[in-house]
Write an enzyme that holds these catalytic residues in place. Sequence first.
Site, short mmCIF file in Angstrom:
data_model
loop_
_atom_site.label_atom_id
_atom_site.label_comp_id
_atom_site.label_asym_id
_atom_site.label_seq_id
_atom_site.Cartn_x
_atom_site.Cartn_y
_atom_site.Cartn_z
N ARG A 80 -6.08 70.54 38.27
CA ARG A 80 -7.28 69.68 38.27
C ARG A 80 -7.10 68.52 37.29
O ARG A 80 -7.57 67.41 37.55
CB ARG A 80 -8.53 70.50 37.95
CG ARG A 80 -9.81 69.71 38.20
CD ARG A 80 -11.04 70.56 38.12
NE ARG A 80 -11.22 71.11 36.78
CZ ARG A 80 -12.13 72.03 36.46
NH1 ARG A 80 -12.96 72.48 37.38
NH2 ARG A 80 -12.23 72.49 35.24
N LYS A 183 -12.75 65.50 36.37
CA LYS A 183 -13.33 65.91 35.08
C LYS A 183 -13.03 64.81 34.06
O LYS A 183 -12.14 64.95 33.21
CB LYS A 183 -12.77 67.27 34.66
CG LYS A 183 -13.65 67.96 33.63
CD LYS A 183 -13.35 69.43 33.57
CE LYS A 183 -14.06 70.13 32.44
NZ LYS A 183 -15.51 70.19 32.58
N GLU A 220 -25.18 69.45 41.46
CA GLU A 220 -24.79 70.44 40.45
C GLU A 220 -25.53 70.15 39.16
O GLU A 220 -26.28 69.18 39.06
CB GLU A 220 -23.28 70.43 40.22
CG GLU A 220 -22.74 69.16 39.60
CD GLU A 220 -21.27 69.25 39.22
OE1 GLU A 220 -20.80 70.35 38.87
OE2 GLU A 220 -20.60 68.21 39.26
N1 PLP Z 1 -19.42 71.16 36.88
C1 PLP Z 1 -19.34 70.43 35.74
C2 PLP Z 1 -20.00 69.11 35.71
C3 PLP Z 1 -18.62 70.92 34.64
O1 PLP Z 1 -18.54 70.23 33.51
C4 PLP Z 1 -18.00 72.18 34.74
C5 PLP Z 1 -17.22 72.71 33.63
O2 PLP Z 1 -16.04 72.66 33.62
C6 PLP Z 1 -18.14 72.91 35.94
C7 PLP Z 1 -18.85 72.36 36.98
C8 PLP Z 1 -17.49 74.24 36.10
O3 PLP Z 1 -16.13 74.13 36.35
P1 PLP Z 1 -15.13 75.29 35.93
O4 PLP Z 1 -15.63 76.52 36.59
O5 PLP Z 1 -13.83 74.87 36.46
O6 PLP Z 1 -15.17 75.38 34.46
C1 COI Z 2 -16.59 73.87 30.84
O1 COI Z 2 -17.26 74.72 31.40
O2 COI Z 2 -15.43 74.10 30.49
C2 COI Z 2 -17.09 72.54 30.55
O3 COI Z 2 -16.30 71.69 30.38
C3 COI Z 2 -18.54 72.36 30.53
C4 COI Z 2 -19.02 71.50 29.42
C5 COI Z 2 -18.79 72.08 28.06
C6 COI Z 2 -18.56 70.09 29.55
#
Ligand code: PLP
Ligand code: COI
Length: 341
Positions: A80, A183, A220
């Site tokens: 990612r 991200k 989201e």
């Molecule tokens: N959506 C957003 C905007 C986020 O910042 C995060 C955190 O990483 C997620 C979703 C969840 O992603 P992940 O499950 O890969 O941590």
């Molecule tokens: C995560 O879940 O790792 C995130 O990055 C969410 C937030 C702290 C930005």
Amino acid sequence: MQNIDWANLTFGYYPTNYNVRCYFRNGEWGELEVSSETTINIHMAATCLHYGQEAFEGMKAFRGKDGKVRIFRMDENGKRLQSSCDGVMMAKLPLEKFEEAVIKVVKLNADFIPPYETGASLYIRPLLIGMGAQVGVKPASEYLFIVFVTPVGPYFKGGFMANPYVITRKYDRSAPLGTGIFKVGGNYAASLRAHVEACHGGQYACEFYLDAKEKKYIDEAGAANFFGIKDNTYITPQSTSILPSITNKSLMQLAESIGMKVERRPIPEEELATFEEAGACGTAAVISPISRIDDPETGKSYSFGNGKPGPWSEKLYNKLRGIQYGTEPDEFGWITVVEGL
Ligand code: PLP
Ligand code: COI
């Protein structure tokens, strides 16, 4: 082992001993460097400071019941990050280098990995930034990758506890064909105003965004994906403006493995009224059950269950945590055990 009040850790920055860095210069990535500095020496015209050439990741390492240290789906975060780099035109870090840096920083800071019983974990934060000086809007020629770690507790109040959330209609986080799928820091900059206005009163855990085009579908939350559950079905949004959550992807697989159906499709706001359970999911959020979602601008409010985490959410939570802490078999090959700790 550090003398930290592990069980009462919040999701904040707690200093640790080392970080790992790697520079991209003259068209290639250098060697990994270990640093105990917490600051970066940076050119005032660096593109990360002006034009948002920045991407980051979030992942966790867990100390298991058996004492082993496990990192969850590290390869997915590495991929990612590469996709985010493509998204804002930065040099891509090779996957092997990403994984080597992550393992190195976890080993170097092993003292800060919370004990099993505390439910806390070691949050791993990789970031990649444009370092080269530019004044015109164009990509830098130099980049810096850093990964640091910090021990953390739950992101939302109480951890696995149902909290209320709120829909924000006043602001968008990302455009349908914008950078929401990456991200990158800009998405979070775009969410800060909405988050502070909607949540800093203390009433809500986090804000939810609707799709920016029609303001009709759930996209989201500011820091987590959304899922709803009804009729033994796990339903999560399909959208071009949300982050592809690795936790959500894992939960979809786990849901299937425990006999649920899985649907990934646009979710109109009114459908919230039909869900038996709902949750926010992510690395930081894990599964954060949702008690209620308010839409203050329309006066609508949607409640889920009896204010406690629902049975499916609980099953999914236990399964996911079990794999992460090593009390459930790693049946999908998601775990990297850090050797030598
Ligand atoms: N959506 C957003 C905007 C986020 O910042 C995060 C955190 O990483 C997620 C979703 C969840 O992603 P992940 O499950 O890969 O941590
Ligand atoms: C995560 O879940 O790792 C995130 O990055 C969410 C937030 C702290 C930005």
